[in-house]
Design a protein around this motif. Structure first.
Motif, PDB file in Angstrom:
ATOM      1  N   ALA A  54       9.262  13.334  -4.549  1.00 63.40           N
ATOM      2  CA  ALA A  54       8.404  14.510  -4.350  1.00 63.40           C
ATOM      3  C   ALA A  54       7.146  14.410  -5.220  1.00 63.40           C
ATOM      4  CB  ALA A  54       9.171  15.783  -4.673  1.00 63.40           C
ATOM      5  N   ARG A  55       7.334  14.023  -6.473  1.00 62.90           N
ATOM      6  CA  ARG A  55       6.171  13.858  -7.361  1.00 62.90           C
ATOM      7  C   ARG A  55       5.295  12.715  -6.870  1.00 62.90           C
ATOM      8  NH1 ARG A  55       5.886  12.472 -13.772  1.00 62.90           N
ATOM      9  NH2 ARG A  55       3.691  12.987 -13.967  1.00 62.90           N
ATOM     10  N   GLY A  56       5.922  11.630  -6.444  1.00 63.12           N
ATOM     11  CA  GLY A  56       5.175  10.497  -5.909  1.00 63.12           C
ATOM     12  C   GLY A  56       4.407  10.867  -4.651  1.00 63.12           C
ATOM     13  N   LEU A  57       5.006  11.732  -3.839  1.00 61.58           N
ATOM     14  CA  LEU A  57       4.343  12.207  -2.621  1.00 61.58           C
ATOM     15  C   LEU A  57       3.071  12.967  -2.967  1.00 61.58           C
ATOM     16  CD1 LEU A  57       4.918  12.544   0.564  1.00 61.58           C
ATOM     17  CD2 LEU A  57       5.620  14.822  -0.088  1.00 61.58           C
ATOM     18  N   PHE A  58       3.183  13.868  -3.926  1.00 62.53           N
ATOM     19  CA  PHE A  58       2.025  14.648  -4.369  1.00 62.53           C
ATOM     20  C   PHE A  58       0.946  13.730  -4.947  1.00 62.53           C
ATOM     21  CE2 PHE A  58      -0.275  16.836  -7.755  1.00 62.53           C
ATOM     22  CZ  PHE A  58      -0.826  17.887  -7.046  1.00 62.53           C
ATOM     23  N   GLU A  59       1.348  12.800  -5.808  1.00 62.57           N
ATOM     24  CA  GLU A  59       0.383  11.892  -6.413  1.00 62.57           C
ATOM     25  C   GLU A  59      -0.292  11.021  -5.359  1.00 62.57           C
ATOM     26  OE1 GLU A  59       2.447   9.754  -9.460  1.00 62.57           O
ATOM     27  OE2 GLU A  59       2.455  11.479 -10.817  1.00 62.57           O
ATOM     28  N   ALA A  60       0.486  10.533  -4.405  1.00 59.22           N
ATOM     29  CA  ALA A  60      -0.092   9.694  -3.357  1.00 59.22           C
ATOM     30  C   ALA A  60      -1.067  10.491  -2.490  1.00 59.22           C
ATOM     31  CB  ALA A  60       1.012   9.094  -2.488  1.00 59.22           C
TER      32      ALA A  60
END
Length: 146
Positions: free
Chosen positions: A114-120
């Motif tokens: 989820a955090r990676g999704l936001f960062e991406a």
């Protein structure tokens, strides 16, 4: 029950493990590229139909695939990053001499998807400019047909 033995970078199992992780990373990168290709294809087809019918409100239909492909693309990029962390962690263990047979072939993404999704979605140079340009194109087409 097998004893957990240390492994080195010279092991064929280590090379195979790293090749598997590299293959996963390559597939995630290819999926990300495919999202962009399909987004352009679908949005272009919708805008051609808008131009033929002359109904500007139909251009807004192109927003749905744009947003959906943005989220899917960000998901693939976040998975790619998580598997890169997994790869780097394994290689660091090899270099530190801490890797063991239990580390082999246990492939899982590291970190929060989820955090990676936001960062991406908001920090990736390959996502935001691309999908913003698609969005601007849709809005320009909508405005021109009006």
């Amino acid at each position: 029950m097998a004893v957990d033995q240390p492994i080195t970078h010279e092991s064929n199992s280590v090379r195979t493990h790293l090749e598997i992780v590299q293959g996963i990373i390559q597939r995630m990168a290819e999926n990300s590229r495919s999202c962009k290709v399909w987004c352009v294809t679908l949005v272009s087809a919708i805008l051609v139909l808008v131009a033929r019918t002359g109904k500007a409100e139909h251009a807004m239909i192109a927003l749905a695939p744009t947003v959906l492909f943005l989220v899917l693309d960000a998901y693939y990029l976040s998975l790619e990053g998580a598997f890169r962390k997994s790869y780097d962690t394994f290689v660091a263990k090899i270099h530190d001499g801490q890797a063991s047979t239990s580390d082999l072939f246990a492939i899982a993404p590291i970190g929060s998807i989820a955090r990676g999704l936001f960062e991406a979605m908001f920090r990736s140079f390959s996502l935001l400019p691309f999908y913003l340009m698609v969005l601007v194109t849709v809005l320009l087409a909508w405005r021109l047909v009006l």
